[in-house]
Structures are given as structure tokens and as C-alpha cells.
Design an enzyme around this catalytic site. Sequence first.
Site, short mmCIF file in Angstrom:
data_model
loop_
_atom_site.label_atom_id
_atom_site.label_comp_id
_atom_site.label_asym_id
_atom_site.label_seq_id
_atom_site.Cartn_x
_atom_site.Cartn_y
_atom_site.Cartn_z
N HIS A 1 21.80 17.20 -12.65
CA HIS A 1 21.71 18.17 -11.74
C HIS A 1 21.11 19.46 -12.04
O HIS A 1 20.45 20.26 -11.52
CB HIS A 1 22.90 18.42 -11.11
CG HIS A 1 23.42 17.48 -10.06
ND1 HIS A 1 22.73 17.14 -8.77
CD2 HIS A 1 24.46 16.44 -9.92
CE1 HIS A 1 23.24 15.95 -7.98
NE2 HIS A 1 24.15 15.90 -8.77
N GLY B 1 32.72 14.39 -9.50
CA GLY B 1 32.01 15.57 -10.12
C GLY B 1 31.23 16.48 -9.48
O GLY B 1 30.81 15.85 -8.06
NI NI Z 1 25.55 14.26 -7.89
#
Ligand code: NI
Length: 169
Positions: free
Chosen positions: A138, A39
Site C-alpha cells: 500500500h 491490517g
Molecule cells: Ni489492503
Amino acid sequence: MGHPVLREKSKPVEKLGSPELKQLVADMKETMAAKNGAGLAAPQIGVLQRVVIFGVSRNPRYPDAEEVPFTVLVNPKLQMLTREVEEDWEGCLSVPGMRGVVPRYTKLRYTGFDEDGNPIDRVAEGFHARVVQHECDHLDGILYPQRMTDLSRFGFNEELFPGEELVDE
Ligand code: NI
């Protein structure tokens, strides 16, 4: 880890289907493939937009690894569907060469859009749910070490998993 961009909150994408968004997604796919990642979130390539990609295909070398459909998710929203939390190892392309044990919710619903503006609405469990939580963190400036509760289970890949090929998120 340590770059100020990775600590910032990303902004929602205002225009779905734009050439700029498609270029961003193409750049992210290229980076994820080059780093053999599971990812990637836009801030990891320096772009503070709410865009994540993820996906893990079946690998005969890791028969136990769960498959996660390749997904481009723009402006994601998460809804936890359980209070149950499970601990497992994570790695991150922004924390290279390391692993840590991170508690994550085991089941969630995620909604958002693909890069063309098609809606996405899915329920995910286990590793799939873990990857979604990791990537969406994130977008809020959170790296997995900030989620850890036991730093004795944080270390270098070659010490923790010698000789193993690992994927990062
Ligand atoms: Ni990451």
C-alpha cells in the site's frame, strides 16, 4: 480501489514520536477495529505517510488462523529471506467485499520503528509475512489485484466463501 491516493508512493515519516504521528496511528487503529481488519496502511485513510498497522489475535472460531502480534510499523524495510512463494486468498479494506489469490514470499525480515521511535526487527513467515507484504505494498501504491497472476481466482466474498466471516488487510 480507484482513488488516486491509493496509487501513490507514500513519504517516510520524518519525526518519530510526534503528536501528529500518534494521532495518525490512533485514527488507523480505530478504522481497523471498526472494519474488523487484520491490517491497515496510512494511504487507506488518505494519508501518504509510510505507516502500517497489523495484528490478528487468536479467535476460537478460527483455530487454524495464525496469530500475528499487533504491530505499528513506521518507515518499514523488507528483506525477503526466501525465493519460495505461496498462493493464498487475500482481502483488502480498499477492495471491499472481494477476495483474490495472491502469490507472496513465505519468509521475510522486516525492520522499522514503532510510533515512539523504538526499533523493530523481526523475522516473519506464512500469514504474518503475507500481511506485512500486503500492507507495505500500500505504501508503494500497489493493491493486491496488481499482484495476482490468475484473475479467475478473483471474486465476491459471498460467492467464494458464502456465510463466512472474513478479515481484510
Ligand atoms: Ni489492503
